[in-house]
Write a protein that holds these residues in place. Structure first.
Motif, PDB file in Angstrom:
ATOM      1  N   ASN A 193     -26.047 -31.995 -35.189  1.00  0.00           N
ATOM      2  CA  ASN A 193     -26.933 -33.153 -35.403  1.00  0.00           C
ATOM      3  C   ASN A 193     -27.995 -33.269 -34.308  1.00  0.00           C
ATOM      4  N   GLY A 194     -28.213 -32.158 -33.647  1.00  0.00           N
ATOM      5  CA  GLY A 194     -29.316 -32.098 -32.685  1.00  0.00           C
ATOM      6  C   GLY A 194     -29.025 -32.755 -31.350  1.00  0.00           C
ATOM      7  N   ILE A 195     -27.740 -33.041 -31.079  1.00  0.00           N
ATOM      8  CA  ILE A 195     -27.396 -33.636 -29.778  1.00  0.00           C
ATOM      9  C   ILE A 195     -26.768 -32.542 -28.914  1.00  0.00           C
ATOM     10  N   HIS A 196     -27.451 -32.185 -27.844  1.00  0.00           N
ATOM     11  CA  HIS A 196     -27.003 -31.068 -27.008  1.00  0.00           C
ATOM     12  C   HIS A 196     -26.699 -31.577 -25.598  1.00  0.00           C
ATOM     13  N   PRO A 197     -25.423 -31.888 -25.306  1.00  0.00           N
ATOM     14  CA  PRO A 197     -25.096 -32.426 -23.987  1.00  0.00           C
ATOM     15  C   PRO A 197     -25.410 -31.418 -22.880  1.00  0.00           C
ATOM     16  N   PRO A 198     -26.127 -31.839 -21.852  1.00  0.00           N
ATOM     17  CA  PRO A 198     -26.471 -30.895 -20.781  1.00  0.00           C
ATOM     18  C   PRO A 198     -25.239 -30.358 -20.043  1.00  0.00           C
ATOM     19  N   LEU A 199     -24.155 -31.133 -20.001  1.00  0.00           N
ATOM     20  CA  LEU A 199     -22.976 -30.715 -19.229  1.00  0.00           C
ATOM     21  C   LEU A 199     -21.732 -31.138 -20.011  1.00  0.00           C
ATOM     22  N   VAL A 200     -20.805 -30.185 -20.181  1.00  0.00           N
ATOM     23  CA  VAL A 200     -19.564 -30.478 -20.920  1.00  0.00           C
ATOM     24  C   VAL A 200     -18.385 -30.143 -20.014  1.00  0.00           C
ATOM     25  N   HIS A 201     -17.425 -31.063 -19.914  1.00  0.00           N
ATOM     26  CA  HIS A 201     -16.267 -30.783 -19.040  1.00  0.00           C
ATOM     27  C   HIS A 201     -15.006 -31.442 -19.574  1.00  0.00           C
ATOM     28  N   ALA A 202     -13.865 -30.807 -19.290  1.00  0.00           N
ATOM     29  CA  ALA A 202     -12.595 -31.293 -19.836  1.00  0.00           C
ATOM     30  C   ALA A 202     -11.405 -31.049 -18.909  1.00  0.00           C
ATOM     31  N   CYS A 203     -11.395 -29.937 -18.178  1.00  0.00           N
ATOM     32  CA  CYS A 203     -10.159 -29.495 -17.513  1.00  0.00           C
ATOM     33  C   CYS A 203      -9.881 -30.190 -16.195  1.00  0.00           C
ATOM     34  N   ASN A 204      -8.688 -30.743 -16.065  1.00  0.00           N
ATOM     35  CA  ASN A 204      -8.151 -31.093 -14.755  1.00  0.00           C
ATOM     36  C   ASN A 204      -7.491 -29.833 -14.187  1.00  0.00           C
ATOM     37  N   THR A 205      -6.741 -29.948 -13.100  1.00  0.00           N
ATOM     38  CA  THR A 205      -6.146 -28.755 -12.491  1.00  0.00           C
ATOM     39  C   THR A 205      -5.232 -28.027 -13.470  1.00  0.00           C
ATOM     40  N   SER A 206      -4.319 -28.752 -14.120  1.00  0.00           N
ATOM     41  CA  SER A 206      -3.358 -28.088 -15.001  1.00  0.00           C
ATOM     42  C   SER A 206      -4.061 -27.340 -16.116  1.00  0.00           C
ATOM     43  N   ALA A 207      -5.058 -27.964 -16.716  1.00  0.00           N
ATOM     44  CA  ALA A 207      -5.786 -27.299 -17.797  1.00  0.00           C
ATOM     45  C   ALA A 207      -6.558 -26.097 -17.252  1.00  0.00           C
ATOM     46  N   THR A 208      -7.063 -26.222 -16.039  1.00  0.00           N
ATOM     47  CA  THR A 208      -7.782 -25.099 -15.428  1.00  0.00           C
ATOM     48  C   THR A 208      -6.843 -23.898 -15.277  1.00  0.00           C
ATOM     49  N   LEU A 209      -5.594 -24.171 -14.934  1.00  0.00           N
ATOM     50  CA  LEU A 209      -4.630 -23.078 -14.759  1.00  0.00           C
ATOM     51  C   LEU A 209      -4.102 -22.562 -16.099  1.00  0.00           C
ATOM     52  N   ASN A 210      -3.949 -23.449 -17.078  1.00  0.00           N
ATOM     53  CA  ASN A 210      -3.247 -23.065 -18.312  1.00  0.00           C
ATOM     54  C   ASN A 210      -4.141 -22.852 -19.530  1.00  0.00           C
ATOM     55  N   PHE A 211      -5.349 -23.393 -19.524  1.00  0.00           N
ATOM     56  CA  PHE A 211      -6.179 -23.343 -20.741  1.00  0.00           C
ATOM     57  C   PHE A 211      -7.621 -22.922 -20.425  1.00  0.00           C
ATOM     58  N   PRO A 212      -7.795 -21.664 -20.024  1.00  0.00           N
ATOM     59  CA  PRO A 212      -9.150 -21.205 -19.659  1.00  0.00           C
ATOM     60  C   PRO A 212     -10.157 -21.325 -20.799  1.00  0.00           C
ATOM     61  N   GLN A 213      -9.678 -21.406 -22.028  1.00  0.00           N
ATOM     62  CA  GLN A 213     -10.604 -21.542 -23.164  1.00  0.00           C
ATOM     63  C   GLN A 213     -11.300 -22.905 -23.157  1.00  0.00           C
ATOM     64  N   ALA A 214     -10.873 -23.806 -22.258  1.00  0.00           N
ATOM     65  CA  ALA A 214     -11.468 -25.156 -22.238  1.00  0.00           C
ATOM     66  C   ALA A 214     -12.311 -25.403 -20.982  1.00  0.00           C
TER      67      ALA A 214
END
Ligand SMILES: Cc1ncc(COP(=O)(O)O)c(C=O)c1O
Length: 370
Positions: A193-214
């Motif tokens: 719908n033409g909305i392009h967020p300049p920065l996308v983020h989700a991972c805390n430490t645990s997600a950084t270690l366990n879910f690199p796809q995010a």
């Protein structure tokens, strides 16, 4: 400050923090948002922020606007995201200092815009979506409509979108993959719908270690920066170094006869004649009023016995005959070949490592080493 004048204190190794940031950068190859809320998880915000900024961290995450102001006092030019609510009275300050505010509710967004207009500027915002955490975040299905209405508010500057995971430290659980899927769907719909967020983020430490796809564009890491593992299921890899040591001193060393009660309530009686040391740290320092903790004296692990008092704790020194008044005691950290991590105290106290370090009180002087 020199530790020789202290009875109890914290030593913070800033090079460990910088080392941990470099490891996170190498691991993710993304921007790092250093989460420094709650006085940098008890480590002391000003010095931690300066060290992290020096290590190349551009973004900082905090819970409250007062914390954002403290970040900017120590890292001029840095970007700060207030991940929680900002009261109307503080929006002008956010505009003036170019602090980014979290938006997860339209009325609050409209308030930010109105207050920014009064202040003669724009409030920078990141939109937060609740993909399953059940805490802050927009959770209705009309995500595109919500984002569009927020972005169209006249005095907001749209800087990014984010979400937060509820169970990322449990890699076998399907909650995080589901949250990632929902977040990807939100991003896809926005893009369509033409909305392009300049920065996308989700991972805390645990997600950084366990879910690199995010990883998206940036990871929001707190506990790993301090070199502490998030939970029993998610342990930091080799190379991360704990930055904090909690030290105290023996303030008394004496022999008690067999059958003598120790400390308030006499929860402990000496089984035989015992050498009991008093350590000058207690629950008012953040050393919990619990039984079953340990301490390190002369490189040996000794049991804490009796109930912990406000300023004092008792240890059995039978295995450490050389112990004397004034000797250093380690409550969190290493001494000789022994180590007590914040993770170990968390297990002893039935809590999480985060609560152990965030609970270290303001009266403990923080002594920084580079
Ligand atoms: C929204 C949000 N993002 C990131 C973090 C950092 O989490 P961690 O310390 O597990 O890396 C926190 C910490 O509680 C948080 O509330």
């Amino acid at each position: 400050m020199d530790s020789s004048v202290c009875t109890s204190w914290l030593e913070i190794d800033l090079s460990a923090i910088q080392n941990n940031i470099q490891l996170l950068k190498q691991m993710t190859r993304k921007k790092i948002m250093a989460v420094v809320k709650a006085n940098a998880y008890g480590h002391g915000m000003p010095d931690v922020v300066r060290a992290a900024h020096e290590a190349g961290v551009e973004w900082f995450g905090v819970a409250r606007i007062e914390e954002a102001l403290q970040v900017l006092d120590n890292a001029p030019g840095a970007r700060v995201l207030v991940m929680g609510y900002t009261p109307p009275q503080m929006v002008a300050e956010a505009v003036r200092r170019h602090i980014t505010l979290a938006v997860y509710d339209f009325d609050t967004a409209a308030m930010y815009s109105a207050k920014a207009s009064e202040a003669g500027g724009k409030a920078s915002i990141h939109i937060k979506f609740d993909t399953g955490m059940g805490r802050l975040g927009y959770n209705q299905p009309d995500t595109v409509d919500f984002a569009r209405r927020v972005i169209e508010l006249p005095n907001l500057e749209f800087g990014g979108v984010f979400t937060h995971f509820a169970r990322a430290d449990e890699p076998g659980q399907d909650t995080t993959p589901k949250q990632i899927e929902r977040f990807n769907q939100v991003l896809h719909n926005l893009n369509q719908n033409g909305i392009h967020p300049p920065l996308v983020h989700a991972c805390n430490t645990s997600a950084t270690l366990n879910f690199p796809q995010a990883y998206f564009d940036m990871v929001r890491t707190g506990i790993s920066i301090y070199g502490i593992s998030p939970s029993k299921q998610t342990i930091l890899p080799q190379g991360f170094k704990p930055a904090l040591t909690f030290k105290s001193r023996l303030t008394s060393v004496k022999t008690l006869p067999a059958g003598h009660g120790v400390s308030y309530g006499h929860y402990y009686f000496t089984p035989t004649e015992q050498c009991i040391g008093v350590v000058g740290a207690g629950y008012a320092d953040g050393f919990r009023r619990r039984l079953h903790s340990y301490a390190l004296v002369h490189g040996k692990r000794v049991p804490v016995v009796g109930i912990v008092a406000m300023d004092q704790s008792m240890v059995v020194l039978d295995e450490v005959p050389e112990a004397k008044i004034g000797d250093e005691v380690v409550l969190i950290g290493s001494q000789g070949n022994e180590h007590i991590g914040a993770e170990d105290l968390a297990a002893d106290w039935g809590t999480i490592s985060y609560e152990v370090v965030c609970g270290l009180s303001a009266r403990l002087p923080r002594i920084y080493h580079q």
